[in-house]
Design an enzyme around this catalytic site. Structure first.
Site, PDB file in Angstrom:
ATOM      1  N   ASP A  32      29.321 -47.783  -6.822  1.00 48.38           N
ATOM      2  CA  ASP A  32      30.512 -47.745  -7.662  1.00 48.38           C
ATOM      3  C   ASP A  32      30.799 -49.161  -8.151  1.00 48.38           C
ATOM      4  O   ASP A  32      30.651 -50.127  -7.402  1.00 48.38           O
ATOM      5  CB  ASP A  32      31.697 -47.267  -6.810  1.00 48.38           C
ATOM      6  CG  ASP A  32      32.491 -46.182  -7.483  1.00 48.38           C
ATOM      7  OD1 ASP A  32      33.038 -46.441  -8.560  1.00 48.38           O
ATOM      8  OD2 ASP A  32      32.572 -45.080  -6.904  1.00 48.38           O
ATOM      9  N   HIS A  87      35.894 -37.294  -5.172  1.00 47.66           N
ATOM     10  CA  HIS A  87      36.907 -37.771  -4.244  1.00 47.66           C
ATOM     11  C   HIS A  87      38.321 -37.752  -4.823  1.00 47.66           C
ATOM     12  O   HIS A  87      39.263 -38.109  -4.127  1.00 47.66           O
ATOM     13  CB  HIS A  87      36.538 -39.188  -3.805  1.00 47.66           C
ATOM     14  CG  HIS A  87      36.556 -40.143  -4.951  1.00 47.66           C
ATOM     15  ND1 HIS A  87      35.652 -40.066  -6.003  1.00 47.66           N
ATOM     16  CD2 HIS A  87      37.384 -41.169  -5.261  1.00 47.66           C
ATOM     17  CE1 HIS A  87      35.932 -40.995  -6.886  1.00 47.66           C
ATOM     18  NE2 HIS A  87      36.969 -41.687  -6.461  1.00 47.66           N
ATOM     19  N   ASP A  88      38.455 -37.388  -6.106  1.00 48.34           N
ATOM     20  CA  ASP A  88      39.779 -37.362  -6.739  1.00 48.34           C
ATOM     21  C   ASP A  88      40.313 -35.947  -6.934  1.00 48.34           C
ATOM     22  O   ASP A  88      41.458 -35.777  -7.349  1.00 48.34           O
ATOM     23  CB  ASP A  88      39.725 -38.035  -8.124  1.00 48.34           C
ATOM     24  CG  ASP A  88      39.455 -39.521  -8.029  1.00 48.34           C
ATOM     25  OD1 ASP A  88      39.861 -40.135  -7.022  1.00 48.34           O
ATOM     26  OD2 ASP A  88      38.834 -40.069  -8.958  1.00 48.34           O
ATOM     27  N   ASP A 127      33.871 -47.031 -12.773  1.00 52.51           N
ATOM     28  CA  ASP A 127      35.232 -46.526 -12.635  1.00 52.51           C
ATOM     29  C   ASP A 127      36.026 -46.707 -13.937  1.00 52.51           C
ATOM     30  O   ASP A 127      35.988 -47.789 -14.543  1.00 52.51           O
ATOM     31  CB  ASP A 127      35.898 -47.320 -11.497  1.00 52.51           C
ATOM     32  CG  ASP A 127      37.153 -46.686 -10.987  1.00 52.51           C
ATOM     33  OD1 ASP A 127      37.069 -45.592 -10.412  1.00 52.51           O
ATOM     34  OD2 ASP A 127      38.234 -47.296 -11.143  1.00 52.51           O
ATOM     35  N   GLU A 169      32.895 -43.013 -15.587  1.00 47.97           N
ATOM     36  CA  GLU A 169      34.013 -42.096 -15.373  1.00 47.97           C
ATOM     37  C   GLU A 169      34.825 -42.054 -16.663  1.00 47.97           C
ATOM     38  O   GLU A 169      35.535 -43.011 -16.985  1.00 47.97           O
ATOM     39  CB  GLU A 169      34.898 -42.562 -14.214  1.00 47.97           C
ATOM     40  CG  GLU A 169      35.953 -41.524 -13.887  1.00 47.97           C
ATOM     41  CD  GLU A 169      37.123 -42.029 -13.064  1.00 47.97           C
ATOM     42  OE1 GLU A 169      37.903 -41.200 -12.590  1.00 47.97           O
ATOM     43  OE2 GLU A 169      37.276 -43.256 -12.912  1.00 47.97           O
TER      44      GLU A 169
HETATM   45  C1  GLC Z   1      39.120 -43.705 -10.511  1.00 49.11           C
HETATM   46  C2  GLC Z   1      38.709 -43.410  -9.089  1.00 49.11           C
HETATM   47  C3  GLC Z   1      39.940 -43.178  -8.272  1.00 49.11           C
HETATM   48  C4  GLC Z   1      40.760 -44.443  -8.297  1.00 49.11           C
HETATM   49  C5  GLC Z   1      41.067 -44.873  -9.716  1.00 49.11           C
HETATM   50  C6  GLC Z   1      41.522 -46.301  -9.761  1.00 49.11           C
HETATM   51  O1  GLC Z   1      39.737 -42.626 -11.116  1.00 49.11           O
HETATM   52  O2  GLC Z   1      37.836 -42.320  -9.069  1.00 49.11           O
HETATM   53  O3  GLC Z   1      39.634 -42.827  -6.955  1.00 49.11           O
HETATM   54  O4  GLC Z   1      41.966 -44.227  -7.606  1.00 49.11           O
HETATM   55  O5  GLC Z   1      39.932 -44.829 -10.554  1.00 49.11           O
HETATM   56  O6  GLC Z   1      40.457 -47.149  -9.465  1.00 49.11           O
END
Ligand code: GLC
Length: 543
Positions: free
Chosen positions: A103, A332-333, A205, A271
């Site tokens: 990541d 994980h979200d 991210d 993402e």
């Molecule tokens: C992304 C991650 C998440 C995190 C956010 C801020 O959405 O997947 O887990 O809280 O970014 O970094």
């Protein structure tokens, strides 16, 4: 493979498996998973049949957002291990033929990062402009109306210098100013740091947020915002017109891609949400941005065959030439897919869908066991999003320890007398675990294994074309084809039996796999009987 099948990249043919390191395996017994734990489970991953591991953040971090608040991009937090352990992980993974992606959190650092400490120390500090500092408006109001994803405003006042800094997540995650060339150079160097350590790529991210509107204009209200949002959910009430997906962001992503290309066939997985037309632009012109902008559209779909088919068909239609699709059903979200789609039977159909569509699938750890949302008592909740926006928004439920066996703590910690895990272990662990499911020929774990094997052995599945077939109500039926090799996938989304026809493909097909793992043999293609929530993978190759 058919002689006309184009040569594909490793990131096209392989399956990605997301490891959330805090929750995967705890080798040192402190109740938090670590890199040594991942190393100890590499044989499991290898035997499972996945191809690529994606490691969520393991960088030094105060853990305000469980690692997505990075205090040093070029090191490992002692709770996870050290650089030597990381290097060993990469070597051991590569020895087993597994790729490793990590990541990368480019939009924001931790407020404990040395850069931010300098930046906040004085208005004249050379790193002041590395972050987004603004004065209050003349009437004392916040610099603009943007809300934070985790609730409250996106601005926090810093008394030392009397200005506000921007953070679209936790106040402990100040946002970098990617318009500053020094920031860009420093961040691209962090990619090189890990590429030199032989990682195979990055999951990036919130990479659509890097460049914000130059004037940081107010976001307009969202006329379709849900009525039941908490008062502090300013983010949920806005359109993010000026805070994400700015046109200028593409130039930055192109530079990121160029950096990856310095190191051969390294992959960039971004993402990215947003509407299809703006999302698709992240493949770039002629493929010069990200190889795989994460596609979350099935994850956000209801359990409805025609909606899911619509999602896949519109994606296939929108892809520019040469762009490769990908699908995600859990991470994980998001709440666990078995809970989201209604249960274990649906989770099996979802597995067959994810692993037989055209494109790179990403699987979240524990989904291969059918892990469900774990109820977390209020005093054990730790996710900043849930703490601010309500228990229903907590991501803790999906981040609980991996369930390895029926021993105390589900075998999550490898040492005796280990500390309590950082999140509770699911109560179903005595039966829902790797050891028990490994012995059960019909378990969901063995369904995933079979799907991985069948996919790896079939060019039609890992490389072939996708063609949807019209089918009975509640069913999603499609053909995957590479030369004469053909695989028919018939998925029944309903709790009732259904009969589908694929008569145009020939007379009979041979069932390679049922989601119940209890059925093989020939079926007539003009009347394929599907039991409730059953998916079939059928060989109907041209002989
Ligand atoms: C992304 C991650 C998440 C995190 C956010 C801020 O959405 O997947 O887990 O809280 O970014 O970094």
């Amino acid at each position: 493979m058919n002689s006309e099948t184009p040569q594909l990249h490793w990131w096209q043919t392989g399956v990605v498996y997301q490891v959330y390191p805090r929750s995967f395996c705890d080798a040192n017994g402190d109740g938090i998973g670590d890199l040594e734990g991942v190393i100890r489970k590499l044989d499991y991953l290898c035997n499972l049949g996945i191809d690529t591991i994606w490691l969520s953040p393991f960088y030094p971090s105060p853990m305000a957002d469980f690692g997505y608040d990075v205090a040093d991009y070029c090191d490992v937090d002692p709770m996870f291990g050290d650089l030597a352990t990381f290097d060993r992980l990469v070597i051991e993974a590569h020895q087993r033929g597994l790729k490793v992606i990590i990541d990368w959190v480019p939009n924001h650092t931790s407020d404990q990062h040395a850069w931010f400490k300098e930046s906040r120390s004085s208005r004249n500090n050379p790193k002041r402009d590395w972050y987004l500092w603004r004065d209050a408006k003349p009437d004392g109001a916040l610099p603009n109306n943007w809300g934070s994803f985790f609730g409250g405003p996106a601005w926090t006042f810093d008394a030392t210098t009397g200005q506000y800094y921007l953070h679209q997540f936790d106040p402990a995650q100040p946002e970098l100013n990617w318009r500053n060339p020094d920031v860009k150079a420093a961040m691209l160097d962090t990619l090189r740091f890990w590429l030199r350590r032989e990682v195979d790529g990055f999951r990036m991210d919130v990479v659509g947020l890097l460049i914000k509107d130059k004037d940081l204009r107010d976001n307009p209200p969202d006329p379709h915002a849900p009525a039941d949002l908490l008062p502090n959910d300013l983010f949920g009430r806005q359109l993010h017109t000026y805070s994400e997906f700015q046109d200028e962001n593409h130039a930055v992503v192109k530079e990121i891609r160029k950096t990856l290309d310095e190191f051969g066939d390294s992959v960039g997985i971004g993402e990215l949400w947003g509407p299809l037309d703006s999302w698709v632009r992240y493949y770039g012109e002629n493929g010069d941005e990200l190889q795989l902008p994460f596609n979350f559209r099935l994850m956000y779909s209801p359990w409805d065959a025609s909606v899911m088919r619509g999602v896949v068909d519109s994606l296939e239609a929108a892809l520019p030439a040469g762009a490769w699709p990908n699908y995600v059903l859990g991470n994980h979200d998001q709440i666990r897919l078995a809970s989201r789609f209604g249960g274990q039977a649906q989770a099996r159909v979802a597995a067959m869908l994810l692993l037989t569509l055209r494109g790179t699938p990403t699987v979240y750890y524990g989904d291969e066991l059918g892990m469900e949302n774990v109820p977390i008592p209020p005093e054990k909740m730790v996710d900043p999003q849930g703490l601010r926006l309500g228990a229903h928004r907590s991501r803790d439920v999906t981040r609980t320890p991996m369930q390895w066996d029926a021993s105390t703590g589900a075998g999550f910690s490898l040492t005796p007398a280990a500390a309590e895990p950082w999140l509770p272990v699911s109560a179903d662990f005595p039966t829902r675990n790797v050891a028990v499911q490994g012995q059960d020929p019909c378990s969901i774990l063995n369904l995933y294994r079979s799907l991985y094997q069948l996919r790896r052995a079939s060019p039609a599945l890992y490389a072939g074309s996708y063609q949807p077939l019209d089918s009975a109500h509640d069913c999603f039926v499609y053909l995957r084809e590479d030369g004469t090799e053909r695989r028919l996938v018939a998925l029944n989304f309903s709790s009732e039996p259904r009969c589908v026809s694929a008569a145009s493909l020939g007379q009979d097909g041979s069932v390679l796999l049922s989601t119940s793992l209890d059925r093989t043999g020939m079926v007539p293609l003009n009347a394929i009987e599907l039991r409730p929530y059953e998916g079939l993978l059928i060989d109907c190759s041209i002989i």
